[in-house]
Design a protein around this motif. Structure first.
Motif, PDB file in Angstrom:
ATOM      1  N   VAL A 160       0.859  -1.187   0.000  1.00 47.94           N
ATOM      2  CA  VAL A 160       0.000   0.000   0.000  1.00 47.94           C
ATOM      3  C   VAL A 160       0.899   1.242   0.000  1.00 47.94           C
ATOM      4  CG1 VAL A 160      -1.644   1.340   1.370  1.00 47.94           C
ATOM      5  CG2 VAL A 160      -1.968  -1.129   1.084  1.00 47.94           C
TER       6      VAL A 160
ATOM      7  N   THR B  54       1.429   5.311   0.160  1.00 49.88           N
ATOM      8  CA  THR B  54       0.830   6.548   0.678  1.00 49.88           C
ATOM      9  C   THR B  54       1.860   7.664   0.580  1.00 49.88           C
ATOM     10  OG1 THR B  54       1.528   5.895   2.901  1.00 49.88           O
ATOM     11  CG2 THR B  54      -0.762   5.460   2.319  1.00 49.88           C
ATOM     12  N   GLN B  55       1.383   8.864   0.687  1.00 45.15           N
ATOM     13  CA  GLN B  55       2.285  10.016   0.742  1.00 45.15           C
ATOM     14  C   GLN B  55       2.091  10.655   2.115  1.00 45.15           C
ATOM     15  OE1 GLN B  55       2.957  12.407  -2.922  1.00 45.15           O
ATOM     16  NE2 GLN B  55       2.191  14.078  -1.652  1.00 45.15           N
TER      17      GLN B  55
ATOM     18  N   SER C  12       1.379   4.605   7.754  1.00 45.64           N
ATOM     19  CA  SER C  12       0.651   4.832   6.496  1.00 45.64           C
ATOM     20  C   SER C  12      -0.723   5.481   6.663  1.00 45.64           C
ATOM     21  CB  SER C  12       0.514   3.520   5.729  1.00 45.64           C
ATOM     22  OG  SER C  12       1.779   3.039   5.346  1.00 45.64           O
TER      23      SER C  12
ATOM     24  N   GLY D  69      -0.876   9.138   6.126  1.00 47.56           N
ATOM     25  CA  GLY D  69      -0.866   9.607   4.744  1.00 47.56           C
ATOM     26  C   GLY D  69      -2.238   9.501   4.105  1.00 47.56           C
ATOM     27  N   ILE D  70      -2.961   8.432   4.430  1.00 45.11           N
ATOM     28  CA  ILE D  70      -4.307   8.279   3.858  1.00 45.11           C
ATOM     29  C   ILE D  70      -5.215   9.387   4.387  1.00 45.11           C
ATOM     30  CG2 ILE D  70      -6.316   6.751   3.636  1.00 45.11           C
ATOM     31  CD1 ILE D  70      -4.433   4.349   3.962  1.00 45.11           C
TER      32      ILE D  70
ATOM     33  N   THR E  74      -6.031   9.590  -0.299  1.00 47.85           N
ATOM     34  CA  THR E  74      -5.709   8.666  -1.397  1.00 47.85           C
ATOM     35  C   THR E  74      -4.708   7.621  -0.895  1.00 47.85           C
ATOM     36  OG1 THR E  74      -3.804   9.929  -2.198  1.00 47.85           O
ATOM     37  CG2 THR E  74      -5.960  10.520  -3.113  1.00 47.85           C
ATOM     38  N   PHE E  75      -4.639   6.519  -1.634  1.00 49.98           N
ATOM     39  CA  PHE E  75      -3.594   5.516  -1.401  1.00 49.98           C
ATOM     40  C   PHE E  75      -3.505   4.645  -2.651  1.00 49.98           C
ATOM     41  CE2 PHE E  75      -6.384   1.814  -0.638  1.00 49.98           C
ATOM     42  CZ  PHE E  75      -7.577   2.418  -0.269  1.00 49.98           C
ATOM     43  N   SER E  76      -2.449   3.864  -2.723  1.00 42.14           N
ATOM     44  CA  SER E  76      -2.322   2.949  -3.859  1.00 42.14           C
ATOM     45  C   SER E  76      -2.218   1.520  -3.351  1.00 42.14           C
ATOM     46  CB  SER E  76      -1.092   3.290  -4.709  1.00 42.14           C
ATOM     47  OG  SER E  76       0.087   2.860  -4.063  1.00 42.14           O
TER      48      SER E  76
ATOM     49  N   ALA F 273      -0.937   9.433  -4.715  1.00 45.09           N
ATOM     50  CA  ALA F 273      -0.913   8.002  -4.386  1.00 45.09           C
ATOM     51  C   ALA F 273       0.291   7.376  -5.090  1.00 45.09           C
ATOM     52  CB  ALA F 273      -2.211   7.330  -4.814  1.00 45.09           C
TER      53      ALA F 273
ATOM     54  N   GLU G  31      -4.505   3.052  -8.125  1.00 41.15           N
ATOM     55  CA  GLU G  31      -4.551   4.258  -7.285  1.00 41.15           C
ATOM     56  C   GLU G  31      -5.990   4.456  -6.837  1.00 41.15           C
ATOM     57  OE1 GLU G  31      -3.506   7.917  -9.202  1.00 41.15           O
ATOM     58  OE2 GLU G  31      -4.443   7.374 -11.111  1.00 41.15           O
TER      59      GLU G  31
END
Lengths: 238, 238
Positions: free
Chosen positions: A70, A72-73, A106, A109-110, A115-117, A156, A167
Motif C-alpha cells: 500500500v 501513501t504520501q 501509512s 498519509g491516507i 488517497t492511497f495505492s 498516491a 490508485e
C-alpha cells in the motif's frame, strides 16, 4: 432445529485428541493462541452416524491472503507498507478495502491526502516486500526502495517494479478496535504490458505472493484447476 | 514534487501499444471494461531515463483472492454462498470481513441471525463450491449440499467437508453502492485434525482455492518461497 447427541465413544476419543493437541500447543504458541481447549461439544444436527472429526482451534485464525504494497504520501514523502488484508469491496463503482493496524505510519498519509495505492508485487520482490513490513515509515525513509510513479490522483505513489498498481480515492474509513479498514474507489489502474494477455491480466505472469499466518510464510500462486461460474453447472438439476 | 517530462519517443510508442490493446479489448471485453484507452500520460517523477512501460487498464481490476463459502441461516434453513472477497479485518478481537452483493439471499440470513460462518473449501470441493456461486438460495435449497454442523453460536451453519470453518458474530455491516461488507468477530474456529501440524494450520494440507477475475478461474495454492517478517531483514541497514 433438533440437536442430536453425538456418538459418545467417538466424542470421548476426539475430546482426548483435542485436549492433547491443545495442551501441546499451549506450550508452542502462547503468543498466537492458535489452538485452545474445547469448551463445549459441537452440535451436529443430523450427523450422528459420522464421527466428530473436528477440533476446536483458537479464534485468532487467518485465511491465506494475497500480499500487496500500500502506497501513501506522508508529509509529502512516498511510503510503502506491506498489507496482507486486502480485498475488493464493491463491484460498481470499483472499490477495494485494506485493513491496517491503527499504530502504523501509512494511515496518516491516507488521512492527509485521502488517497492511497495498492500494488501487487511479484515473487521476485519478496525481500523488498517483506522489508516494507519490517520497518516503519515513521523512522525509516522507504521512498527510495522502489521506483515511484504517480497517476491522475497525484498523491498516491505507485511502484514501477510491481506488475499491477491501483490508485485509490478514499471513500470511507471503518475504525475497528486495533485496525482500520480503508475503503477506496479505484481511480486508476496500471499494468506492465507483459502481464496483459488476451485482454485480461495473466495472473501466473503477475506471479503474486500470498501470506499465511501464524506460520508467517510467503507462497506463490498455484495451478489453474477450474472455471468459476461454470464448473458447478453439472450439479444443477435440470 | 517535480514532474519530469517522459521520453517522447518512448511515450509515443507506448501510447500506440496502449491504444492498440485498448481497441482490441473493446471488442473482447465490453462487459468487464478491463482495459481502457489512456486518458493522460503518466507522471513519473525522477524516472526520465527509464522507459514508460506501464499501460493504463480499466479500473474494474481484481486481485487474486482465496475462495470461501459463507454460511448463513435464512428463515431457519442453512444456506451457503461462494465468496471471493474475504479478509481478516481486525487483529484483536479477531474479526473477518466478507463482501457480498446486495441482491444476494445470504445477507438476509446475516440480518436475521446476526451471525454467519466462513468455510475454507479444499480444491476437491471445487464443483460444489462453484455450484454455491451459481444458484441462489432464494430459489434453490442448498442446505443439503454439504454435511452441516453448528458451533456455539447455533445459527451459523458450518461445512464438515471444509477443513477449516469459522463462526462469526456480526459486528458491523458497511453498506456500499452495490455490495455490503459484513464484519464479524470470529467466535469459534474448527478444523480437521489432519490440517493442524506443529500446532499451526498446514495450508498445503488445507489446499485452498483462489479465484481470479475477470478471467473467472480457480487456482490452487502454490509453493512455499519465504518467511514473513524475516526475509527482508537483509535490507535493513545496520
Amino acid at each position: 432445529m433438533p440437536v442430536f447427541p453425538i456418538n459418545t465413544v467417538r466424542a470421548d476419543f476426539n475430546l482426548m485428541v483435542q485436549i492433547a493437541v491443545a495442551e501441546r500447543l499451549a506450550c508452542v504458541l502462547p503468543a498466537f493462541g492458535v489452538l485452545s481447549a474445547v469448551q463445549q461439544p459441537l452440535h451436529i444436527p443430523g450427523s450422528v452416524e459420522k464421527p466428530m472429526d473436528k477440533i476446536q482451534i483458537g479464534q485468532n485464525c487467518f485465511i491465506p491472503m494475497p500480499v500487496v504494497l500500500v502506497g501513501t504520501q506522508v508529509s509529502g514523502k512516498a511510503n510503502f507498507m506491506t498489507v496482507g488484508w486486502c480485498s475488493r469491496a464493491n463491484a460498481s463503482l470499483p472499490m477495494i478495502v485494506c485493513g491496517t493496524g491503527n499504530h502504523h505510519h501509512s494511515p496518516k498519509g491516507i488521512e492527509e491526502t485521502k488517497t492511497f495505492s495498492v500494488n501487487i508485487p511479484s515473487s521476485d520482490l519478496l525481500d523488498k516486500t517483506d522489508y516494507c513490513g519490517l520497518v516503519s515509515g515513521e523512522k525509516t525513509d522507504k521512498s527510495h526502495v522502489f521506483d515511484v510513479f504517480y497517476g491522475s490522483l497525484k498523491t498516491a505513489p505507485m511502484i514501477r517494479e510491481c506488475p499491477v498498481s491501483l490508485e485509490c480515492r478514499l471513500v470511507q474509513a471503518v475504525p475497528l478496535p486495533t485496525n482500520t479498514l480503508f475503503i477506496g474507489e479505484i481511480a486508476g489502474a496500471y499494468a506492465d504490458g507483459r502481464v496483459i494477455k488476451d485482454g485480461k491480466p495473466d495472473f501466473p505472469e503477475i506471479d503474486p505472493l500470498f501470506l499465511t499466518m501464524p506460520d508467517n510464510r510467503y507462497w506463490t500462486f498455484g495451478k489453474y484447476v477450474g472455471n468459476a461460474w461454470s464448473d458447478g453447472k453439472n450439479l444443477i438439476k435440470g
